[in-house]
Write a protein that holds these residues in place. Structure first.
Motif, PDB file in Angstrom:
ATOM      1  N   LEU A   9       0.832  -1.209   0.000  1.00  0.00           N
ATOM      2  CA  LEU A   9       0.000   0.000   0.000  1.00  0.00           C
ATOM      3  C   LEU A   9       0.865   1.258   0.000  1.00  0.00           C
ATOM      4  O   LEU A   9       0.628   2.194  -0.761  1.00  0.00           O
ATOM      5  CB  LEU A   9      -0.855  -0.047   1.271  1.00  0.00           C
ATOM      6  N   TRP A  12       2.510   1.561  -3.383  1.00  0.00           N
ATOM      7  CA  TRP A  12       1.531   2.042  -4.358  1.00  0.00           C
ATOM      8  C   TRP A  12       1.316   3.531  -4.191  1.00  0.00           C
ATOM      9  O   TRP A  12       1.348   4.297  -5.154  1.00  0.00           O
ATOM     10  CB  TRP A  12       0.196   1.304  -4.164  1.00  0.00           C
ATOM     11  N   TYR A  13       1.152   3.982  -2.937  1.00  0.00           N
ATOM     12  CA  TYR A  13       0.849   5.387  -2.685  1.00  0.00           C
ATOM     13  C   TYR A  13       2.004   6.273  -3.135  1.00  0.00           C
ATOM     14  O   TYR A  13       1.811   7.278  -3.813  1.00  0.00           O
ATOM     15  CB  TYR A  13       0.554   5.599  -1.198  1.00  0.00           C
ATOM     16  N   LEU A  14       3.225   5.888  -2.754  1.00  0.00           N
ATOM     17  CA  LEU A  14       4.377   6.728  -3.097  1.00  0.00           C
ATOM     18  C   LEU A  14       4.607   6.770  -4.614  1.00  0.00           C
ATOM     19  O   LEU A  14       4.939   7.813  -5.161  1.00  0.00           O
ATOM     20  CB  LEU A  14       5.631   6.213  -2.385  1.00  0.00           C
ATOM     21  N   ARG A  15       4.397   5.622  -5.276  1.00  0.00           N
ATOM     22  CA  ARG A  15       4.574   5.622  -6.728  1.00  0.00           C
ATOM     23  C   ARG A  15       3.539   6.519  -7.416  1.00  0.00           C
ATOM     24  O   ARG A  15       3.857   7.261  -8.340  1.00  0.00           O
ATOM     25  CB  ARG A  15       4.468   4.198  -7.282  1.00  0.00           C
ATOM     26  N   GLU A  16       2.318   6.468  -6.916  1.00  0.00           N
ATOM     27  CA  GLU A  16       1.264   7.324  -7.484  1.00  0.00           C
ATOM     28  C   GLU A  16       1.571   8.795  -7.203  1.00  0.00           C
ATOM     29  O   GLU A  16       1.426   9.649  -8.064  1.00  0.00           O
ATOM     30  CB  GLU A  16      -0.100   6.971  -6.866  1.00  0.00           C
ATOM     31  N   LEU A  17       1.980   9.066  -5.972  1.00  0.00           N
ATOM     32  CA  LEU A  17       2.199  10.447  -5.541  1.00  0.00           C
ATOM     33  C   LEU A  17       3.333  11.095  -6.341  1.00  0.00           C
ATOM     34  O   LEU A  17       3.255  12.270  -6.693  1.00  0.00           O
ATOM     35  CB  LEU A  17       2.525  10.472  -4.039  1.00  0.00           C
ATOM     36  N   THR A  18       4.398  10.352  -6.603  1.00  0.00           N
ATOM     37  CA  THR A  18       5.533  10.949  -7.292  1.00  0.00           C
ATOM     38  C   THR A  18       5.372  10.914  -8.803  1.00  0.00           C
ATOM     39  O   THR A  18       6.216  11.445  -9.518  1.00  0.00           O
ATOM     40  CB  THR A  18       6.825  10.185  -6.946  1.00  0.00           C
ATOM     41  N   GLU A  20       5.442   8.184 -10.646  1.00  0.00           N
ATOM     42  CA  GLU A  20       6.172   7.082 -11.285  1.00  0.00           C
ATOM     43  C   GLU A  20       5.261   6.238 -12.157  1.00  0.00           C
ATOM     44  O   GLU A  20       5.721   5.587 -13.082  1.00  0.00           O
ATOM     45  CB  GLU A  20       6.809   6.183 -10.221  1.00  0.00           C
ATOM     46  N   ARG A  25       0.327   4.484 -17.061  1.00  0.00           N
ATOM     47  CA  ARG A  25      -0.999   4.971 -17.434  1.00  0.00           C
ATOM     48  C   ARG A  25      -1.014   5.443 -18.891  1.00  0.00           C
ATOM     49  O   ARG A  25      -1.968   5.233 -19.615  1.00  0.00           O
ATOM     50  CB  ARG A  25      -1.422   6.100 -16.492  1.00  0.00           C
TER      51      ARG A  25
END
Lengths: 62, 719
Positions: A9, A12-18, A20, A25
């Motif tokens: 989790l 996932w959060y850090l990858r989405e936030l930055t 990456e 997408r």
């Protein structure tokens, strides 16, 4: 919640936030919109994504 | 997930009622402890409980009421992110991720600095304003502006003001935004200068952030495109190394090279600001932004854990005498209105309206999420402000005043500072003052104004008692300085760029080539103008014998709250125009409050007969003395006398100018509202037309496997 799931989790959060995941997408989107057309390689995509910042400054608050 | 206008009213749920009763009781007990218990030591724990309890209630009840009744959010209506999804500007983003983005964009050094300065009035006024202000004003503003902009495809505040109020209101808003940006950048840069002056440790660590950011930039560009996480990890590790290495540098023969005067630091910052604004973003700005986001989230989390574990005791009185007599050394003037402009970010910050009408509204999946993202992110920022207040209030008041009174009052030695603090009615011995400086690895803590060093001392107290003990105090102090300076330099980078674009945009109407974003001479010229403008105020602040923070911070507060007045005026006008006069008080009451505060403060700053408060009274006093050839303390010679005269004139004119802008916008909006109320049929809507939403939040839009489902409850949503 298991430790593994928690770590997943956080990752996932850090990858989405930055941002990456932006390339993943883009690939997904590109596949749907232009099937068969080769997508940009990651290097080129990231280059364009970052360079957009030159013309679209985002404000940072106090 | 909140469904607006639910057709049936839910039956009372006993579990929910019990939980909310418990939250209310805990909050009320904590408020009672803070406000009523006297003569005993109050633990910072109660401040945290009062804050969290109030936030939970505000979020659960007031924010939900605003979303449902006032804004009438509609999850069947497609958001711009869904309708205009282009994968670039507009894209539906998971609400938790968007909350992170939004929070990182709104929270910076502001909520850390203001509460520290306001601690001179005691902990109670600051705490009350931070908590009540955010629930009824700040978070409301952010949420409503976010909603209004979202319904209009993500228009900016300036465009909203022009469309909703008219060309005059729009122009006033644009000028307001630009001038506020300049003052904001100058004040923030001044905080950095005051934190780094004569501190080789701090100066070295901050200087190292530039090569670290460049390295990250090249790494991301050429070696590992897009691998932001690993790049950031490398960056953070190097950053920690730079902080540790600062201690070695301070102890080595290099120390002199990194011991800079405030004037030299101003020069460095101005040059840095210009270069950073003209370099491509990938080199410096983008990597810096990643670093500062990670440091921000990490350090704030660390501090929260520290405060909860240590539960330090507050040393400051609940309300000090300075609250009523207006003679405080940190900033002059009494509690009303000056606490309310000193603490802007964390309670109500107009600047957030720029973020809430920027990229965030273009990324929202569902309308009801404006509550979590707009209101929720602001509650988080408010909590940061509470922690900053705690860090300042656990310090011995003697030390607090020895660090925060202007240099002109304190002198330069520990002995003179000790005497000056005694004159203010507090005590700290020269030995204790020197010991405090030694403990954090600084030459001296005397007159380290600006809030950052004070916060850093408070944070090092808290963090060293959890992690590492006395021995790591100096490390934590410089860690905190680094963390603040990093934010501020990122804001300076980004702010200079935004200012430059605004200038290019405006001047492009007069002379075409200037408006072109790719034309190098245009970029250089406009960047130089923006850097020169904030550089001027920074330079004036550094050289002001009366203390730059003392003079400039009120101006920054007035400017920021003025922007809030503009944003709330736009919000109120939209509510009235869309036939929601009945609910217009939700934004009109905070508008009335901030207008009252800003106008009273600017009135006092312009017209007060007291030279400590009124800029023009100050000017007259020094100009008269100058004519008579006298030198008034704290000025030391005739040159400094002239500096005071020039600065107070400029500051006074600006205060009057800001007030005038607010009055113009409010009057213009009042006319529009009057027309809307009188008009037999509703005025034409500026909203994008209704399109049915096809986006399913939860299953389809959720993250890929191994990641959480979207059904998790929002924080504070106890259903």
């Amino acid at each position: 919640m298991t430790v593994r799931r928690l770590l997943g989790l956080v990752r996932w959060y850090l990858r989405e936030l930055t941002g990456e995941t932006a390339y993943d997408r883009y690939l997904e989107r590109h596949r749907l919109a232009h099937p068969g057309v080769p997508a940009l390689p990651r290097r080129e995509f990231e280059r364009r994504r970052t360079d957009r910042g030159d013309a679209h400054p985002g404000a940072r608050c106090c | 997930m909140t469904t607006p206008e639910s057709p049936t009213r839910a039956r009372p749920n006993w579990r929910s009622i019990l939980i909310w009763t418990a939250v209310s009781i805990a909050g009320a007990v904590a408020w009672g402890m803070i406000a009523l218990v006297r003569g005993e030591e109050i633990s910072a724990f109660w401040l945290v409980v009062a804050a969290l309890g109030s936030y939970a209630i505000g979020y659960r009840f007031y924010a939900r009421f605003i979303a449902r009744k006032v804004l009438r959010v509609d999850d069947t209506r497609a958001t711009p992110a869904e309708r205009l999804d282009d994968g670039v500007d507009y894209q539906p983003t998971d609400r938790r991720v968007l909350l992170g983005h939004h929070f990182a964009a709104i929270a910076g050094a502001g909520p850390l600095v203001g509460p520290v300065l306001a601690a001179q009035m005691g902990y109670l006024p600051g705490t009350m304003w931070i908590i009540l202000g955010v629930i009824f004003a700040g978070a409301v503003q952010d949420m409503v502006v976010l909603f209004i902009s979202m319904r209009r495809n993500g228009k900016s505040l300036g465009q909203l003001a022009r469309d909703e109020i008219g060309p005059i209101g729009g122009a006033a808003a644009l000028i307001g935004v630009f001038s506020i940006m300049i003052i904001l950048l100058a004040v923030l840069a001044l905080v950095v200068v005051n934190a780094l002056a004569a501190s080789p440790w701090g100066t070295f660590s901050i200087a190292m952030t530039i090569p670290i950011a460049l390295l990250m930039g090249f790494y991301l560009r050429t070696l590992r495109p897009g691998r932001v996480l690993e790049t950031s990890l490398i960056g953070v590790a190097l950053l920690i190394l730079a902080i540790v290495a600062g201690g070695w540098v301070q102890a080595s023969s290099w120390a002199d090279a990194f011991t800079l005067s405030p004037q030299a630091l101003v020069f460095c910052l101005v040059v840095y600001g210009f270069v950073a604004a003209v370099l491509p973003v990938w080199m410096l700005l983008a990597p810096r932004d990643y670093l500062s986001t990670f440091m921000k989230i990490g350090t704030i989390g660390l501090l929260a854990v520290g405060v909860l574990i240590v539960a330090p005791t507050l040393q400051t009185e609940a309300v000090t005498d300075f609250a009523t007599n207006g003679l405080g050394p940190v900033f002059s003037g009494s509690l009303f209105p000056f606490v309310f402009i000193t603490i802007a970010c964390g309670a109500l910050s107009g600047f957030h309206a720029l973020i809430a009408s920027g990229t965030t509204p273009k990324m929202i999946q569902k309308e009801s999420q404006v509550r979590m993202i707009g209101y929720g992110a602001m509650l988080m920022e408010s909590f940061v402000a509470i922690m900053a207040l705690i860090a300042a209030c656990i310090l011995d008041p003697g030390l607090y005043y020895a660090m925060n009174a202007p240099a002109g009052v304190l002198g330069t030695t520990v002995e003179s500072a000790s005497t000056a603090v005694a004159n203010l009615g507090f005590t700290i011995s020269p030995q204790d003052l020197q010991a405090a400086a030694d403990a954090v690895g600084e030459e001296s803590l005397v007159a380290r104004t600006g809030g950052a060093p004070t916060l850093a001392v408070g944070m090092s107290e808290i963090l060293s008692s959890v992690f590492g003990g006395e021995g790591l105090k100096a490390f934590w102090y410089h860690f905190a300085i680094m963390f603040e300076a990093l934010f501020i330099l990122t804001t300076v980078d980004a702010g200079t760029r935004v200012g430059r674009f605004m200038l290019q945009d405006t001047l492009g109407n007069v002379w075409k080539p200037l408006g072109r974003v790719g034309w190098k001479p245009g970029i250089w010229a406009t960047s130089a103008v923006v850097v020169g403008a904030w550089g001027y105020f920074l330079y004036a602040g550094v050289n002001d014998p009366l203390g730059g923070i003392n003079q400039l911070f009120p101006l920054f507060g007035i400017a920021n709250q003025l922007l809030a007045a503009i944003a709330l005026t736009v919000a109120t006008t939209v509510l009235v125009k869309s036939g929601r006069l009945k609910w217009a008080w939700v934004t009109a009451v905070p508008l009335a409050w901030t207008a009252l505060v800003t106008l009273t403060a600017s009135w006092q700053k312009v017209f007060s007969e007291d030279p400590r408060i009124g800029f023009f009274a100050q000017r007259e006093r020094y100009a008269d003395a100058l004519d008579a050839g006298e030198v008034l303390a704290p000025a030391k010679d005739l040159d400094q006398m002239r500096t005071v005269v020039v600065n107070s004139t400029v500051d006074g004119v600006l205060a009057a100018f800001f007030a005038l802008l607010v009055v113009i916008i409010i009057l213009n909006a009042a006319v529009i509202c009057w027309r809307a109320v009188r008009s037999p049929e509703p005025l034409p809507s500026t909203e994008a037309p209704y399109v049915e939403s096809k986006l399913l939040v939860g299953a389809a839009a959720g993250p890929a496997s191994g990641t959480p489902s979207d059904g998790a409850d929002a924080p504070g949503d106890g259903r």
